[in-house]
Write a protein that holds these residues in place. Structure first.
Motif, PDB file in Angstrom:
ATOM      1  N   LYS A 153      -7.375  -2.477  -0.446  1.00 15.59           N
ATOM      2  CA  LYS A 153      -7.004  -3.146  -1.690  1.00 15.59           C
ATOM      3  C   LYS A 153      -5.794  -4.059  -1.474  1.00 15.59           C
ATOM      4  O   LYS A 153      -5.746  -5.194  -1.973  1.00 15.59           O
ATOM      5  CB  LYS A 153      -6.701  -2.100  -2.755  1.00 15.59           C
ATOM      6  N   ALA A 154      -4.807  -3.562  -0.732  1.00 17.25           N
ATOM      7  CA  ALA A 154      -3.617  -4.379  -0.456  1.00 17.25           C
ATOM      8  C   ALA A 154      -3.970  -5.614   0.359  1.00 17.25           C
ATOM      9  O   ALA A 154      -3.446  -6.708   0.121  1.00 17.25           O
ATOM     10  CB  ALA A 154      -2.575  -3.542   0.280  1.00 17.25           C
TER      11      ALA A 154
ATOM     12  N   GLN B 151      -9.051   7.868   1.300  1.00 14.71           N
ATOM     13  CA  GLN B 151      -8.136   7.418   0.247  1.00 14.71           C
ATOM     14  C   GLN B 151      -7.150   6.386   0.788  1.00 14.71           C
ATOM     15  O   GLN B 151      -6.871   5.373   0.136  1.00 14.71           O
ATOM     16  CB  GLN B 151      -7.375   8.619  -0.320  1.00 14.71           C
ATOM     17  N   THR B 152      -6.630   6.637   2.001  1.00 15.38           N
ATOM     18  CA  THR B 152      -5.696   5.684   2.613  1.00 15.38           C
ATOM     19  C   THR B 152      -6.391   4.382   2.952  1.00 15.38           C
ATOM     20  O   THR B 152      -5.840   3.293   2.749  1.00 15.38           O
ATOM     21  CB  THR B 152      -5.068   6.293   3.887  1.00 15.38           C
TER      22      THR B 152
ATOM     23  N   ALA C   3       0.814  -1.215   0.000  1.00 18.91           N
ATOM     24  CA  ALA C   3       0.000   0.000   0.000  1.00 18.91           C
ATOM     25  C   ALA C   3       0.849   1.267   0.000  1.00 18.91           C
ATOM     26  O   ALA C   3       0.331   2.368  -0.234  1.00 18.91           O
ATOM     27  CB  ALA C   3      -0.929  -0.005   1.212  1.00 18.91           C
TER      28      ALA C   3
ATOM     29  N   LYS D 200      -6.676   2.311  -0.201  1.00 20.37           N
ATOM     30  CA  LYS D 200      -5.400   1.709  -0.598  1.00 20.37           C
ATOM     31  C   LYS D 200      -5.064   0.499   0.267  1.00 20.37           C
ATOM     32  O   LYS D 200      -4.652  -0.546  -0.233  1.00 20.37           O
ATOM     33  CB  LYS D 200      -4.269   2.748  -0.471  1.00 20.37           C
ATOM     34  N   VAL D 201      -5.242   0.637   1.581  1.00 23.36           N
ATOM     35  CA  VAL D 201      -4.929  -0.462   2.498  1.00 23.36           C
ATOM     36  C   VAL D 201      -5.877  -1.630   2.291  1.00 23.36           C
ATOM     37  O   VAL D 201      -5.460  -2.796   2.288  1.00 23.36           O
ATOM     38  CB  VAL D 201      -4.959   0.036   3.957  1.00 23.36           C
TER      39      VAL D 201
END
Length: 507
Positions: free
Chosen positions: A341-342, A334-335, A314, A338-339
């Motif tokens: 998705k990872a 947004q963070t 991420a 991203k996390v």
């Protein structure tokens, strides 16, 4: 004439029985008496010879020779040994697993050369390596040599006769040449090992072996007090016994030594201490530089995705991932995306990597599930799964291992092999090759590797500060060249310690 025979830390009394034949003074249990001084042994030998002479002067009935089985002799022989725990373990394994199945009920003085050669052929037919068979025969030779000294037989049938037998095919019985890699290969393997473990420790340890020539047990047993600026001191090793116990013992062949370290390695080693803050281990009460990568219960199976893996993919810190999982209101949307998705791509399971770490690496766990996949790009076979490529997510370079259920389906690439057949000990060989390429004087090579040269010329060779300085400069050049080549592949790395090194290099 009787005499005292030096056996290292004691003397045996040897006396003449007949022409060309000597006996040993034994105690009431039939064991060789161990005398503290040569004089005591000589006196006992003289008394024994007098008794032999008196018996020879009187007509007596010659008793039947002692008929002891190999199993009985091997058992008593093993009990008499007082050697390092690792050596005792190896002797026991050789005897119980390979010698007793063939010779246990054989009478010691009836074992022939033909019997031994037939046993060797059987072991070869079972698929054992030639080097292993040679080792087991050496143990058999040692046992039978001692039986000769104790008068149980006249000669040792396990002695190899020089210049006899077939010469054809000898090359086929040689062990394979040790696989080595260059500095770039060692760097890439260290990076992959860290990605597989989810931490920087394995990167530092692999680099240490390649640039110091440390043995595996010396790395596992390296205490923080022996890590110094400009050098590391080898005082002990941790040897893993069959019982699973890690035995703290002197380095192999008593190769105590101080190994000079270049500044870049000092930075990695002291960075390891600052980052991990090592604590005394529960097994020895000592503070070691490295700890195990597996769970404290000793499991060495392939670990699942860890918090660090998610953070790397991420592009955030582990603290941010922790906030996403435990305090999502503290991070931006947004963070969180991203996390999340990872986490999905890696198959991260919350709590799956939790738990106390084992205090030390286990050889099989490290070699099979970290080093071998890093070097070959393949996980080894483990029932019910066959050997298979390491599935990775291609970005960021060199790829983040995908783990957990459905990992192969989520993967977008796999690692190419770097050095098939390379082992952790192969990096010690790689260090020796690097020293040769740098034209390092032999006396300094022997000092670093822990080898002893008993030749006369070695007595007149000495290590100078100039030699040490030139070697440190040479190793630094090799390291920086490898970093530059790695930076050409990609200027960043998901391994934090390597990423700092790459980004700090001039463009």
């Amino acid at each position: 004439m009787g005499y005292g025979e030096n056996r290292g830390d004691y003397w045996r009394a040897r006396y003449k029985i007949a022409r060309g034949k000597y006996g040993t003074v034994l105690d009431a249990n039939g064991k060789a008496v161990r005398f503290k001084t040569q004089r005591q042994a000589e006196k006992a030998a003289a008394v024994a010879e007098e008794n032999v002479a008196k018996e020879a002067a009187q007509p007596v009935t010659v008793p039947e020779p002692e008929r002891m089985t190999f199993g009985e002799y091997a058992s008593g022989w093993y009990e008499e040994q007082d050697l390092a725990a690792s050596t005792m373990q190896n002797y026991r394994r050789h005897i119980e697993e390979h010698l007793l199945p063939e010779f246990e009920n054989a009478i010691v003085d009836e074992i022939t050369r033909a019997d031994i050669e037939a046993w060797e052929r059987k072991e070869r037919g079972r698929g054992y390596a030639e080097s292993s068979i040679k080792t087991w025969r050496a143990t058999l030779h040692l046992l039978l040599a001692d039986s000769v000294e104790e008068g149980l037989r006249d000669a040792n049938p396990a002695t190899r006769r020089r210049g006899r037998g077939k010469r054809a095919g000898r090359s086929r019985r040689r062990g394979p040449e040790k696989v080595v890699t260059d500095a770039l290969g060692a760097l890439l393997i260290a990076e992959r090992s860290a990605l597989l473990s989810g931490r920087d420790d394995e990167f530092v340890a692999n680099v240490q072996i390649y640039y110091t020539g440390n043995r595996w047990g010396e790395v596992v047993g390296l205490e923080t007090e022996f890590v110094r600026r400009g050098s590391i001191r080898v005082e002990h090793q941790l040897y893993e016994l069959d019982s699973g116990e890690l035995h703290r013992c002197p380095p192999k062949d008593d190769s105590y030594r101080t190994i000079d370290t270049p500044p870049f390695l000092d930075g990695l080693l002291f960075g390891q201490i600052a980052r991990t803050s090592p604590k005394p281990c529960p097994c020895h009460g000592l503070t070691y530089l490295y700890s195990g990568h597996g769970a404290a219960n000793g499991a060495t199976s392939r670990p699942g995705a860890k918090l660090a893996d998610v953070a790397r993919l991420a592009g955030v810190s582990t603290g941010t991932v922790s906030n996403v999982l435990n305090h999502p209101n503290r991070v931006t949307e947004q963070t969180r995306v991203k996390v999340a998705k990872a986490i999905a791509e890696l198959g991260f399971v919350r709590g799956g990597g939790a738990g106390e770490r084992a205090p030390h690496w286990r050889r099989n766990g490290f070699a099979q599930w970290l080093f071998q996949p890093a070097a070959t790009g393949w996980y080894p076979k483990k029932a019910p799964e066959e050997a298979h490529p390491v599935p990775v997510l291609a970005e960021p370079f060199p790829g983040i291992p995908a783990r957990g259920r459905g990992a192969s389906g989520r993967a977008t690439a796999c690692w190419q092999p770097i050095a098939k057949g390379l082992t952790p000990h192969g990096n010690r060989h790689g260090h020796k090759v690097t020293l040769d390429e740098l034209k390092t004087p032999k006396v300094l090579v022997d000092e670093r590797m822990g080898h002893i040269d008993g030749s006369v010329s070695a007595r007149y060779s000495h290590v100078t500060q100039t030699m040490r300085d030139e070697l440190m400069e040479g190793l630094t050049r090799v390291w920086e060249s490898a970093l530059d080549l790695r930076r050409q592949m990609c200027p960043t790395s998901p391994v934090a310690v390597l990423d700092r090194l790459l980004t700090g290099r001039p463009a």
